[in-house]
Write a protein that holds these residues in place. Sequence first.
Motif, PDB file in Angstrom:
ATOM      1  N   PHE A 224      -3.479   5.093  -5.410  1.00  0.00           N
ATOM      2  CA  PHE A 224      -3.882   6.406  -5.896  1.00  0.00           C
ATOM      3  C   PHE A 224      -2.665   7.316  -6.078  1.00  0.00           C
ATOM      4  N   LEU A 225      -2.462   8.217  -5.125  1.00  0.00           N
ATOM      5  CA  LEU A 225      -1.396   9.211  -5.251  1.00  0.00           C
ATOM      6  C   LEU A 225      -0.005   8.607  -5.132  1.00  0.00           C
ATOM      7  N   GLY A 226       0.099   7.467  -4.470  1.00  0.00           N
ATOM      8  CA  GLY A 226       1.412   6.884  -4.222  1.00  0.00           C
ATOM      9  C   GLY A 226       2.207   6.589  -5.468  1.00  0.00           C
ATOM     10  N   THR A 227       1.592   5.923  -6.424  1.00  0.00           N
ATOM     11  CA  THR A 227       2.310   5.556  -7.648  1.00  0.00           C
ATOM     12  C   THR A 227       2.604   6.770  -8.519  1.00  0.00           C
ATOM     13  N   ILE A 228       1.805   7.834  -8.360  1.00  0.00           N
ATOM     14  CA  ILE A 228       2.036   9.047  -9.148  1.00  0.00           C
ATOM     15  C   ILE A 228       3.149   9.890  -8.532  1.00  0.00           C
ATOM     16  N   SER A 229       3.089  10.078  -7.214  1.00  0.00           N
ATOM     17  CA  SER A 229       4.049  10.966  -6.544  1.00  0.00           C
ATOM     18  C   SER A 229       5.353  10.278  -6.171  1.00  0.00           C
ATOM     19  N   ILE A 230       5.297   8.981  -5.871  1.00  0.00           N
ATOM     20  CA  ILE A 230       6.491   8.269  -5.422  1.00  0.00           C
ATOM     21  C   ILE A 230       6.981   7.258  -6.454  1.00  0.00           C
ATOM     22  N   GLY A 231       6.046   6.521  -7.033  1.00  0.00           N
ATOM     23  CA  GLY A 231       6.405   5.520  -8.032  1.00  0.00           C
ATOM     24  C   GLY A 231       5.816   4.166  -7.706  1.00  0.00           C
ATOM     25  N   LYS A 232       5.811   3.290  -8.711  1.00  0.00           N
ATOM     26  CA  LYS A 232       5.199   1.979  -8.537  1.00  0.00           C
ATOM     27  C   LYS A 232       5.991   1.076  -7.588  1.00  0.00           C
ATOM     28  N   TRP A 233       7.232   1.435  -7.269  1.00  0.00           N
ATOM     29  CA  TRP A 233       8.023   0.617  -6.349  1.00  0.00           C
ATOM     30  C   TRP A 233       7.353   0.514  -4.993  1.00  0.00           C
ATOM     31  N   LEU A 234       6.415   1.441  -4.714  1.00  0.00           N
ATOM     32  CA  LEU A 234       5.709   1.425  -3.437  1.00  0.00           C
ATOM     33  C   LEU A 234       4.947   0.111  -3.238  1.00  0.00           C
ATOM     34  N   TYR A 235       4.546  -0.514  -4.347  1.00  0.00           N
ATOM     35  CA  TYR A 235       3.837  -1.785  -4.245  1.00  0.00           C
ATOM     36  C   TYR A 235       4.718  -2.878  -3.630  1.00  0.00           C
ATOM     37  N   TYR A 236       6.023  -2.718  -3.728  1.00  0.00           N
ATOM     38  CA  TYR A 236       6.932  -3.728  -3.176  1.00  0.00           C
ATOM     39  C   TYR A 236       6.896  -3.763  -1.646  1.00  0.00           C
ATOM     40  N   ILE A 237       6.465  -2.694  -1.009  1.00  0.00           N
ATOM     41  CA  ILE A 237       6.377  -2.655   0.454  1.00  0.00           C
ATOM     42  C   ILE A 237       4.919  -2.538   0.901  1.00  0.00           C
ATOM     43  N   SER A 238       4.014  -2.988   0.054  1.00  0.00           N
ATOM     44  CA  SER A 238       2.587  -2.914   0.360  1.00  0.00           C
ATOM     45  C   SER A 238       1.971  -4.309   0.300  1.00  0.00           C
ATOM     46  N   PRO A 239       2.195  -5.142   1.315  1.00  0.00           N
ATOM     47  CA  PRO A 239       1.734  -6.535   1.262  1.00  0.00           C
ATOM     48  C   PRO A 239       0.225  -6.703   1.137  1.00  0.00           C
ATOM     49  N   ILE A 240      -0.539  -5.756   1.652  1.00  0.00           N
ATOM     50  CA  ILE A 240      -1.995  -5.887   1.537  1.00  0.00           C
ATOM     51  C   ILE A 240      -2.435  -5.758   0.081  1.00  0.00           C
ATOM     52  N   SER A 241      -1.691  -5.009  -0.716  1.00  0.00           N
ATOM     53  CA  SER A 241      -2.006  -4.880  -2.142  1.00  0.00           C
ATOM     54  C   SER A 241      -1.866  -6.211  -2.868  1.00  0.00           C
ATOM     55  N   TRP A 242      -1.029  -7.088  -2.352  1.00  0.00           N
ATOM     56  CA  TRP A 242      -0.778  -8.371  -3.004  1.00  0.00           C
ATOM     57  C   TRP A 242      -1.959  -9.329  -2.866  1.00  0.00           C
ATOM     58  N   GLY A 243      -2.966  -8.949  -2.093  1.00  0.00           N
ATOM     59  CA  GLY A 243      -4.148  -9.790  -1.952  1.00  0.00           C
ATOM     60  C   GLY A 243      -5.016  -9.808  -3.194  1.00  0.00           C
ATOM     61  N   CYS A 244      -4.738  -8.920  -4.140  1.00  0.00           N
ATOM     62  CA  CYS A 244      -5.499  -8.866  -5.400  1.00  0.00           C
ATOM     63  C   CYS A 244      -4.561  -9.151  -6.563  1.00  0.00           C
ATOM     64  N   ILE A 245      -4.921 -10.095  -7.404  1.00  0.00           N
ATOM     65  CA  ILE A 245      -4.055 -10.478  -8.523  1.00  0.00           C
ATOM     66  C   ILE A 245      -3.922  -9.359  -9.548  1.00  0.00           C
ATOM     67  N   SER A 246      -4.813  -8.381  -9.525  1.00  0.00           N
ATOM     68  CA  SER A 246      -4.756  -7.277 -10.484  1.00  0.00           C
ATOM     69  C   SER A 246      -3.578  -6.343 -10.212  1.00  0.00           C
ATOM     70  N   TYR A 247      -3.023  -6.389  -8.995  1.00  0.00           N
ATOM     71  CA  TYR A 247      -1.929  -5.496  -8.625  1.00  0.00           C
ATOM     72  C   TYR A 247      -0.582  -6.206  -8.610  1.00  0.00           C
ATOM     73  N   LEU A 248      -0.478  -7.298  -9.358  1.00  0.00           N
ATOM     74  CA  LEU A 248       0.777  -8.033  -9.452  1.00  0.00           C
ATOM     75  C   LEU A 248       1.272  -8.074 -10.895  1.00  0.00           C
ATOM     76  N   ASP A 249       2.556  -8.266 -11.044  1.00  0.00           N
ATOM     77  CA  ASP A 249       3.200  -8.271 -12.358  1.00  0.00           C
ATOM     78  C   ASP A 249       3.224  -9.702 -12.904  1.00  0.00           C
ATOM     79  N   TRP A 250       2.368  -9.973 -13.871  1.00  0.00           N
ATOM     80  CA  TRP A 250       2.266 -11.313 -14.448  1.00  0.00           C
ATOM     81  C   TRP A 250       3.161 -11.490 -15.663  1.00  0.00           C
ATOM     82  N   TYR A 251       3.848 -10.424 -16.065  1.00  0.00           N
ATOM     83  CA  TYR A 251       4.712 -10.490 -17.246  1.00  0.00           C
ATOM     84  C   TYR A 251       6.190 -10.304 -16.894  1.00  0.00           C
ATOM     85  N   ASN A 252       6.504 -10.285 -15.589  1.00  0.00           N
ATOM     86  CA  ASN A 252       7.891 -10.191 -15.122  1.00  0.00           C
ATOM     87  C   ASN A 252       8.626  -8.965 -15.669  1.00  0.00           C
TER      88      ASN A 252
END
Length: 293
Positions: A224-252
């Motif tokens: 939610f607010l994380g990617t808007i206020s801080i940036g998408k790099w937050l996903y790199y330190i969010s291992p629970i987010s990696w449990g869903c394939i929709s939140y991963l970069d499939w195009y490198n």
Amino acid sequence: MHNFKKIFFCARVNFKKWSVTPRMYAILSIIIIFEYYTFFGIHQIADYLGVNAAPWVFPFFMGHPSMFIIIGSLTTMFYCNAPFSDRHMPFLVIRIGRRNWIIGQLLYIYLSSFVYTACFLLLSVVMLIPRVQFTTEWGALLHTLSKSPMEVMKQAGTIISFMPVEELLALLTPIQATVLAFILFWLVTAFIGVLICCFNITVGKMSGIIIAGIFTCIAYFSAFLGTISIGKWLYYISPISWGCISYLDWYNTGAIPSPTYAIICLLSAIVLMSIISVIIFCKKDLEIQKGEF
């Protein structure tokens, strides 16, 4: 070989405790309730479209950000008392040794996280009965939902809390997506279990639950607010987010973690924390809990 039998025996003891542990029945009930809540609208959509649903809904199960809180909290509840040092612990430690005991607890986490993930997968199919059609294709229902979800839900008069991603339907086959989703969900579950075990051993009781709670909040915040206020790099330190394939970069593109990054990081963290748990446990005094809950 003799040590492996002792380790496997220790893990098997934990599985046998499921039938007499009320917490396990509560967890199973919660899983069934949220699986039903997530997929019950599929029946109405299937009736509206006049088609049956393909069984490949599990890859998008955690697509809604609220699921991070639910899955993170539920998994933390599942492993809250790791390394499972109840009143039977001293007898097992004397019988099989400290090192074998703690490795047995870690093996139990690896195996139980697989069973836990399989439960989610199987129930996602069961919840579609009788409007499920077994096919190797994504099916018309999921394709239609991925293109215009809000319109379909409005016309069908229902709401669903998961969303198929059109790009992933085109990029991956159903079997590829399901296998990858299963592996990622399994690794995230094992990560949480080993994390709680490691911190409860090295820092102290309840510390593992606190750290797991922090990671759960990071996953929800990043969606939610994380990617808007801080940036998408937050996903790199969010291992629970990696449990869903929709939140991963499939195009490198590098904007968010790739599946390869997620799998390597999760495996590395699990192995590292497992080694630390074994080393520290073998050096510390035994801490015995009075019972299960």
